[in-house]
Design a protein around this motif. Structure first.
Motif, PDB file in Angstrom:
ATOM      1  N   GLU A  83      -2.269  29.196  96.439  1.00 49.16           N
ATOM      2  CA  GLU A  83      -1.154  28.804  95.659  1.00 49.16           C
ATOM      3  C   GLU A  83      -0.234  29.759  95.346  1.00 49.16           C
ATOM      4  O   GLU A  83      -0.319  31.020  95.624  1.00 49.16           O
ATOM      5  CB  GLU A  83      -1.677  28.140  94.292  1.00 49.16           C
ATOM      6  CG  GLU A  83      -2.782  29.049  93.539  1.00 49.16           C
ATOM      7  CD  GLU A  83      -1.726  29.352  92.264  1.00 49.16           C
ATOM      8  OE1 GLU A  83      -1.208  28.629  91.349  1.00 49.16           O
ATOM      9  OE2 GLU A  83      -1.478  30.629  92.047  1.00 49.16           O
ATOM     10  N   THR A  85       1.716  30.223  92.141  1.00 48.31           N
ATOM     11  CA  THR A  85       1.833  30.679  90.771  1.00 48.31           C
ATOM     12  C   THR A  85       1.331  32.142  90.374  1.00 48.31           C
ATOM     13  O   THR A  85       2.212  33.057  89.801  1.00 48.31           O
ATOM     14  CB  THR A  85       1.323  29.860  89.747  1.00 48.31           C
ATOM     15  OG1 THR A  85       1.591  28.483  90.033  1.00 48.31           O
ATOM     16  CG2 THR A  85       1.650  29.985  88.235  1.00 48.31           C
ATOM     17  N   GLU A 115     -10.391  23.528 102.486  1.00 45.66           N
ATOM     18  CA  GLU A 115     -10.811  22.189 101.975  1.00 45.66           C
ATOM     19  C   GLU A 115     -11.107  21.366 103.345  1.00 45.66           C
ATOM     20  O   GLU A 115     -10.900  21.788 104.299  1.00 45.66           O
ATOM     21  CB  GLU A 115      -9.660  21.533 101.127  1.00 45.66           C
ATOM     22  CG  GLU A 115      -9.292  22.028  99.884  1.00 45.66           C
ATOM     23  CD  GLU A 115      -8.514  21.148  99.139  1.00 45.66           C
ATOM     24  OE1 GLU A 115      -9.114  20.241  98.475  1.00 45.66           O
ATOM     25  OE2 GLU A 115      -7.157  21.349  99.240  1.00 45.66           O
ATOM     26  N   GLU A 131       9.037  27.902  88.635  1.00 47.25           N
ATOM     27  CA  GLU A 131       8.407  28.687  87.680  1.00 47.25           C
ATOM     28  C   GLU A 131       9.253  29.304  86.582  1.00 47.25           C
ATOM     29  O   GLU A 131      10.233  29.822  87.075  1.00 47.25           O
ATOM     30  CB  GLU A 131       7.297  29.814  88.084  1.00 47.25           C
ATOM     31  CG  GLU A 131       6.463  29.490  89.161  1.00 47.25           C
ATOM     32  CD  GLU A 131       5.153  28.804  88.832  1.00 47.25           C
ATOM     33  OE1 GLU A 131       5.021  28.179  87.831  1.00 47.25           O
ATOM     34  OE2 GLU A 131       4.495  28.338  89.998  1.00 47.25           O
ATOM     35  N   TYR A 263      -4.052  26.709  82.498  1.00 48.10           N
ATOM     36  CA  TYR A 263      -3.119  26.109  81.872  1.00 48.10           C
ATOM     37  C   TYR A 263      -3.329  26.142  80.306  1.00 48.10           C
ATOM     38  O   TYR A 263      -4.581  26.246  80.026  1.00 48.10           O
ATOM     39  CB  TYR A 263      -3.293  24.534  82.242  1.00 48.10           C
ATOM     40  CG  TYR A 263      -2.552  24.522  83.715  1.00 48.10           C
ATOM     41  CD1 TYR A 263      -1.212  24.318  83.937  1.00 48.10           C
ATOM     42  CD2 TYR A 263      -3.581  24.131  84.858  1.00 48.10           C
ATOM     43  CE1 TYR A 263      -0.642  24.436  85.162  1.00 48.10           C
ATOM     44  CE2 TYR A 263      -3.084  23.995  86.160  1.00 48.10           C
ATOM     45  CZ  TYR A 263      -1.507  24.238  86.239  1.00 48.10           C
ATOM     46  OH  TYR A 263      -1.155  24.184  87.609  1.00 48.10           O
TER      47      TYR A 263
HETATM   48  P1  HAM Z   1      -2.166  22.235  92.773  1.00 47.92           P
HETATM   49  O1  HAM Z   1      -2.547  20.861  91.825  1.00 47.92           O
HETATM   50  O2  HAM Z   1      -3.574  22.698  93.137  1.00 47.92           O
HETATM   51  O3  HAM Z   1      -1.370  22.973  91.626  1.00 47.92           O
HETATM   52  O4  HAM Z   1      -1.315  21.781  93.850  1.00 47.92           O
HETATM   53  C1  HAM Z   1       0.103  21.314  93.611  1.00 47.92           C
HETATM   54  C2  HAM Z   1       0.431  20.448  94.899  1.00 47.92           C
HETATM   55  O5  HAM Z   1       0.074  21.125  96.104  1.00 47.92           O
HETATM   56  C3  HAM Z   1      -0.632  19.174  94.866  1.00 47.92           C
HETATM   57  O6  HAM Z   1      -0.103  18.211  94.015  1.00 47.92           O
HETATM   58  C4  HAM Z   1      -0.402  18.738  96.364  1.00 47.92           C
HETATM   59  O7  HAM Z   1       0.687  17.921  96.540  1.00 47.92           O
HETATM   60  C5  HAM Z   1      -0.349  19.914  97.173  1.00 47.92           C
HETATM   61  N1  HAM Z   1      -1.442  20.282  97.543  1.00 47.92           N
HETATM   62  C6  HAM Z   1      -2.771  21.101  97.008  1.00 47.92           C
HETATM   63  N2  HAM Z   1      -3.586  21.233  98.099  1.00 47.92           N
HETATM   64  C7  HAM Z   1      -3.253  20.565  99.143  1.00 47.92           C
HETATM   65  C8  HAM Z   1      -3.790  20.343 100.303  1.00 47.92           C
HETATM   66  N3  HAM Z   1      -4.998  21.048 100.637  1.00 47.92           N
HETATM   67  N4  HAM Z   1      -3.025  19.698 101.324  1.00 47.92           N
HETATM   68  C9  HAM Z   1      -1.996  19.315 100.886  1.00 47.92           C
HETATM   69  N5  HAM Z   1      -1.129  19.450 100.065  1.00 47.92           N
HETATM   70  C10 HAM Z   1      -1.800  20.085  98.790  1.00 47.92           C
HETATM   71  C11 HAM Z   1      -1.080  24.182  92.133  1.00 47.92           C
HETATM   72  O8  HAM Z   1      -1.079  25.077  93.075  1.00 47.92           O
HETATM   73  C12 HAM Z   1      -0.048  25.287  91.022  1.00 47.92           C
HETATM   74  N6  HAM Z   1       0.027  26.645  91.152  1.00 47.92           N
HETATM   75  C13 HAM Z   1       0.832  24.226  90.529  1.00 47.92           C
HETATM   76  C14 HAM Z   1       1.587  24.856  89.247  1.00 47.92           C
HETATM   77  C15 HAM Z   1       2.788  25.831  89.534  1.00 47.92           C
HETATM   78  N7  HAM Z   1       1.347  25.114  87.955  1.00 47.92           N
HETATM   79  C16 HAM Z   1       2.214  25.944  87.399  1.00 47.92           C
HETATM   80  N8  HAM Z   1       3.163  26.318  88.195  1.00 47.92           N
END
Ligand code: HAM
Length: 429
Positions: A83, A85, A115, A131, A263
């Motif tokens: 990710e 962040t 996954e 951010e 969070y």
């Molecule tokens: P997250 O919910 O893990 O949050 O991922 C954010 C978005 O990334 C998800 O809502 C989805 O649309 C996409 N996503 C996650 N995993 C996959 C996957 N395996 N394949 C396709 N799309 C995926 C975060 O990553 C946090 N860093 C969000 C954040 C930013 N919070 C604060 N700042």
């Protein structure tokens, strides 16, 4: 026989036929990010594993099961970033970007999670994220929600639901977790196997369970909201009132807990029913403790990320502009004309930046070159053969408009023609 090599499972090639849609989406994102005063940051794909353990959390699914990690030749333990962040915060601390100042950053790029691949869930996927640092108030939270709302409107995407919740401070959440564990332990045998395991590793995630029987048990469980402080509850009320006033529809989802540990306070997700099980398009929230936790100055922070594959699976492709508007092929029909054709092609490219020009030379057979231009969807062809070379001319032909007669021009006339011809202009728009 040698086995044909394939891409890694869950990691996709983005083929030329799909690139225009990606670029158009990226263009909308860049423009909107800029309009809201955000600056781009690019961080490495590889980071130290410790960064994600200390931010996303040791007990999270991401760290427990999903990271691609390895030991390099120096025995450093590295991970492909799951990710954006954590890396963003790491870079802010390292370069003093958030020291005594507000900072609004955005990033876009591939992330990696091991996954189980399925439609909408990949092992390499692209995220875009905003951010904001140094802003403890509600304004930045609402503004980012407005950003996302505007983004979905720009793409004509409808039927998307905003779900919000508040998680309170880390201390309040820990206190709540204890009472949740006590309650669930009393119903241990009735819980599904996953939830039983999470009771010791990550009890809050049980609230996310989709298993009916577990949900029934959770209906009677102590509520996180009830254990929050009065200021935290008041903040959440104010967020709702402001969203009402700005006419942004939302639903409150008391069981929305998010899978990453950092969070605090407001969290949200935008979801759709149109993509089956992988319906979360975008998610984020406040993470006021993370900068200090990773060694920086105490700094409030709020952000979100969206999955670009999921956005692309949803939006209707005709709502976005797609790359350069017109395509021309320069057809060089004889080896003796190649230098002239190369030079003319360069001049045509300089004449109009909205038009692409492809040189089709070897094999020098006009009939096949015309077929190839037609197949590629060329709008205009410029033919250069021995006669044209001898007379310093170019033969121009509109592929999509057979009623427009073929014309011969000098190079300067051809340049003017490309710049001024109404069809070129129309395509250009
Ligand atoms: P997250 O919910 O893990 O949050 O991922 C954010 C978005 O990334 C998800 O809502 C989805 O649309 C996409 N996503 C996650 N995993 C996959 C996957 N395996 N394949 C396709 N799309 C995926 C975060 O990553 C946090 N860093 C969000 C954040 C930013 N919070 C604060 N700042």
């Amino acid at each position: 026989m040698t086995k044909t090599l394939q891409s890694v499972r869950g990691m996709n090639d983005i083929l030329p036929r799909d690139i225009a849609a990606w670029q158009a989406l990226e263009h909308v994102i860049r423009q909107l990010a800029q309009q809201y005063g955000y600056h781009e940051i690019r961080t490495p794909l590889l980071e130290s594993v410790a960064l994600f353990k200390r931010s996303v959390g040791e007990a999270s699914d991401i760290v427990q099961k999903e990271m691609y990690q390895f030991q390099d030749q120096n025995d450093d333990i590295l991970a492909l970033r799951p990710e954006g962040t954590a890396a963003c915060v790491r870079a802010c601390i390292q370069h003093g970007l958030t020291y005594n100042q507000k900072q609004r950053l955005w990033y876009m790029g591939p992330m990696y999670r091991r996954e189980r691949p399925q439609k909408g869930r990949y092992r390499q996927f692209y995220q875009f994220g905003l951010e904001a640092f140094g802003q403890p108030d509600m304004a930045i939270e609402i503004e980012q929600i407005l950003w996302i709302h505007r983004f979905f409107q720009a793409l004509n995407m409808t039927d998307i639901t905003l779900e919000i919740n508040t998680l309170g401070t880390i201390a309040a959440r820990q206190h709540y977790t204890q009472s949740l564990v006590t309650y669930l332990n009393n119903h241990f045998d009735a819980l599904d196997a996953d939830s039983q395991q999470r009771l010791t590793t990550n009890p809050l995630r049980i609230l996310d369970s989709k298993v009916r029987q577990t949900q029934d048990i959770l209906n009677e469980a102590p509520r996180l909201f009830d254990s929050l402080s009065e200021p935290c509850k008041a903040h959440f009320q104010a967020v709702q009132q402001t969203l009402d006033a700005l006419q942004i529809p939302y639903t409150v989802s008391p069981r929305l807990v998010r899978g990453l540990d950092y969070y605090t306070g407001l969290v949200f997700e935008w979801t759709t029913d149109a993509l089956g099980a992988q319906g979360t398009l975008c998610a984020g929230g406040r993470y006021d403790g993370l900068v200090a936790q990773l060694g920086g100055q105490d700094t409030p922070a709020f952000g979100f990320a969206m999955g670009l594959e999921r956005i692309l699976a949803l939006y209707t492709s005709n709502t976005l502009p797609t790359g350069p508007s017109a395509l021309g092929h320069v057809l060089c029909t004889d080896a003796s004309c190649l230098t002239t054709a190369l030079a003319y092609c360069e001049q045509l490219r300089s004449a109009q930046s909205q038009m692409s020009w492809v040189l089709d030379a070897h094999p020098f057979k006009l009939k096949n070159q015309l077929k190839r231009a037609h197949k590629a969807g060329a709008d205009l062809v410029a033919i250069i053969g021995p006669d044209e070379c001898a007379n310093q001319q170019i033969q121009m032909k509109w592929m999509q408009q057979p009623d427009v007669a073929t014309q011969w021009f000098s190079l300067s006339e051809a340049i003017q023609y490309v710049q001024q011809h109404p069809s070129a202009q129309a395509i250009k728009e």
